[in-house]
Design a protein around this motif. Sequence first.
Motif, PDB file in Angstrom:
ATOM      1  N   ARG A  86       0.830  -1.204   0.000  1.00  0.00           N
ATOM      2  CA  ARG A  86       0.000   0.000   0.000  1.00  0.00           C
ATOM      3  C   ARG A  86       0.871   1.262   0.000  1.00  0.00           C
ATOM      4  O   ARG A  86       1.879   1.341   0.690  1.00  0.00           O
ATOM      5  N   THR A  87       0.453   2.248  -0.788  1.00  0.00           N
ATOM      6  CA  THR A  87       1.186   3.506  -0.867  1.00  0.00           C
ATOM      7  C   THR A  87       1.122   4.220   0.471  1.00  0.00           C
ATOM      8  O   THR A  87       0.035   4.542   0.966  1.00  0.00           O
ATOM      9  N   LYS A  88       2.283   4.453   1.074  1.00  0.00           N
ATOM     10  CA  LYS A  88       2.333   5.037   2.417  1.00  0.00           C
ATOM     11  C   LYS A  88       2.548   6.552   2.384  1.00  0.00           C
ATOM     12  O   LYS A  88       2.217   7.244   3.334  1.00  0.00           O
ATOM     13  N   GLU A  89       3.153   7.044   1.336  1.00  0.00           N
ATOM     14  CA  GLU A  89       3.405   8.477   1.251  1.00  0.00           C
ATOM     15  C   GLU A  89       3.309   8.933  -0.194  1.00  0.00           C
ATOM     16  O   GLU A  89       3.434   8.137  -1.127  1.00  0.00           O
ATOM     17  N   LEU A  90       3.056  10.221  -0.354  1.00  0.00           N
ATOM     18  CA  LEU A  90       2.916  10.770  -1.700  1.00  0.00           C
ATOM     19  C   LEU A  90       4.225  10.653  -2.469  1.00  0.00           C
ATOM     20  O   LEU A  90       5.295  10.871  -1.926  1.00  0.00           O
ATOM     21  N   TYR A  91       4.133  10.282  -3.732  1.00  0.00           N
ATOM     22  CA  TYR A  91       5.305  10.255  -4.596  1.00  0.00           C
ATOM     23  C   TYR A  91       4.879  10.610  -6.008  1.00  0.00           C
ATOM     24  O   TYR A  91       3.695  10.538  -6.364  1.00  0.00           O
ATOM     25  N   SER A  92       5.838  11.006  -6.822  1.00  0.00           N
ATOM     26  CA  SER A  92       5.544  11.332  -8.216  1.00  0.00           C
ATOM     27  C   SER A  92       6.711  10.900  -9.089  1.00  0.00           C
ATOM     28  O   SER A  92       7.837  10.729  -8.610  1.00  0.00           O
ATOM     29  N   PHE A  93       6.427  10.690 -10.356  1.00  0.00           N
ATOM     30  CA  PHE A  93       7.487  10.409 -11.318  1.00  0.00           C
ATOM     31  C   PHE A  93       7.068  10.959 -12.670  1.00  0.00           C
ATOM     32  O   PHE A  93       5.876  11.152 -12.946  1.00  0.00           O
ATOM     33  N   THR A  94       8.060  11.239 -13.517  1.00  0.00           N
ATOM     34  CA  THR A  94       7.812  11.884 -14.803  1.00  0.00           C
ATOM     35  C   THR A  94       8.318  11.023 -15.944  1.00  0.00           C
ATOM     36  O   THR A  94       9.404  10.442 -15.864  1.00  0.00           O
ATOM     37  N   LEU A  95       7.519  10.954 -17.001  1.00  0.00           N
ATOM     38  CA  LEU A  95       7.863  10.184 -18.193  1.00  0.00           C
ATOM     39  C   LEU A  95       7.731  11.063 -19.423  1.00  0.00           C
ATOM     40  O   LEU A  95       6.847  11.925 -19.493  1.00  0.00           O
ATOM     41  N   ASP A  96       8.591  10.842 -20.389  1.00  0.00           N
ATOM     42  CA  ASP A  96       8.443  11.476 -21.697  1.00  0.00           C
ATOM     43  C   ASP A  96       7.718  10.495 -22.599  1.00  0.00           C
ATOM     44  O   ASP A  96       8.215   9.404 -22.869  1.00  0.00           O
ATOM     45  N   ILE A  97       6.531  10.895 -23.049  1.00  0.00           N
ATOM     46  CA  ILE A  97       5.717   9.999 -23.860  1.00  0.00           C
ATOM     47  C   ILE A  97       5.323  10.687 -25.167  1.00  0.00           C
ATOM     48  O   ILE A  97       5.532  11.897 -25.331  1.00  0.00           O
ATOM     49  N   GLU A  98       4.758   9.910 -26.057  1.00  0.00           N
ATOM     50  CA  GLU A  98       4.234  10.460 -27.307  1.00  0.00           C
ATOM     51  C   GLU A  98       2.810   9.960 -27.485  1.00  0.00           C
ATOM     52  O   GLU A  98       2.536   8.764 -27.392  1.00  0.00           O
ATOM     53  N   GLU A  99       1.903  10.893 -27.713  1.00  0.00           N
ATOM     54  CA  GLU A  99       0.486  10.572 -27.885  1.00  0.00           C
ATOM     55  C   GLU A  99      -0.033  11.267 -29.128  1.00  0.00           C
ATOM     56  O   GLU A  99      -0.036  12.493 -29.229  1.00  0.00           O
ATOM     57  N   GLU A 100      -0.444  10.470 -30.110  1.00  0.00           N
ATOM     58  CA  GLU A 100      -0.958  10.989 -31.377  1.00  0.00           C
ATOM     59  C   GLU A 100       0.009  11.989 -31.997  1.00  0.00           C
ATOM     60  O   GLU A 100      -0.391  13.052 -32.484  1.00  0.00           O
ATOM     61  N   GLY A 101       1.284  11.643 -31.985  1.00  0.00           N
ATOM     62  CA  GLY A 101       2.304  12.464 -32.621  1.00  0.00           C
ATOM     63  C   GLY A 101       2.795  13.633 -31.797  1.00  0.00           C
ATOM     64  O   GLY A 101       3.697  14.361 -32.224  1.00  0.00           O
ATOM     65  N   GLU A 102       2.245  13.836 -30.610  1.00  0.00           N
ATOM     66  CA  GLU A 102       2.665  14.937 -29.748  1.00  0.00           C
ATOM     67  C   GLU A 102       3.512  14.412 -28.594  1.00  0.00           C
ATOM     68  O   GLU A 102       3.187  13.390 -27.991  1.00  0.00           O
TER      69      GLU A 102
END
Length: 299
Positions: free
Chosen positions: A65-81
């Motif tokens: 279970r998630t015990k504390e707030l966390y974040s992560f970032t990804l570089d993605i491509e969606e419909e050419g953007e």
Amino acid sequence: MSRSSRRRKHAVSQLNLMVVGFSSLGKTSFIRMLFDTLGRLKEDIEPPASLSKRAETAQDAEAARTKELYSFTLDIEEEGEKISLTLVDCPGFVRDNELRLDVQVTEETKVKRNPKAQDSQIHACLYFIDNTNNGLTDKDIRILKRLTARVNVIPIVAKADLLTTTQLANLKKAINRDIKQYQIPVFDFPVDEEDGSESEVVEAFADIQTQIPFSIIAPEDAELTDPSTSEKILGRQYAWGVIDCLNPKHCDFVVLRNVLLSSHRKLFKDITLELFYEQYHDHQGTEEEIDGRFTGNLN
């Protein structure tokens, strides 16, 4: 290709999404499923360890279970953007959204603004609702009123596979009844004025509105195949059959994914900047206006 066209081609749009709600509603499982469906520009990127924790027993579930707030970032491509996507997993209700706004306000007030400053505001917040209740609880109503004053909120029915078709329809109706009765301004999927003359766009957006709150089913860990096509799917196996989590007939994940990453992405960002950020900026010095931050852990 003109210089401005080349800039647009290589431009990267930022999108920051947060999931919130009570514990054990599948928030982390949703992020894991979204991660699995993203067109990542760097395929070797692994999700955070918290997303890879699997639960086979009740003890495993508690440990994962998630015990504390966390974040992560990804570089993605969606419909050419190209999109720089930040996903924020929240175990309860904390000050993260306003802290991110504080970062932006600080950047705004500098004499020389940093041209490389990252947009750290939350553009859309997915609020997971317990499917065992007949609509919204008092806590849901209280939290949603706070959240909707600060961020675009999209209500989600969690673990929809535990409901029959009739039960899900009745629950959605009850939630929408409560949203209207208590005047909770969740995101209502307006039609863009530029697209207003296109009947198919109006019809498509109206159809999205009828699906609110979106129903979500998270896949299980085992590899499954569609019995009709023999293709691998993200789904759940039951004695009576298989659920395909990417099948719009089974749940609303595909519609929600398109809303977040494509059709309404720019609108989420525009509203965040032009409404929520400006309101926060204007009242930053008024203690009464900003003291109602999401505090306390509701797990």
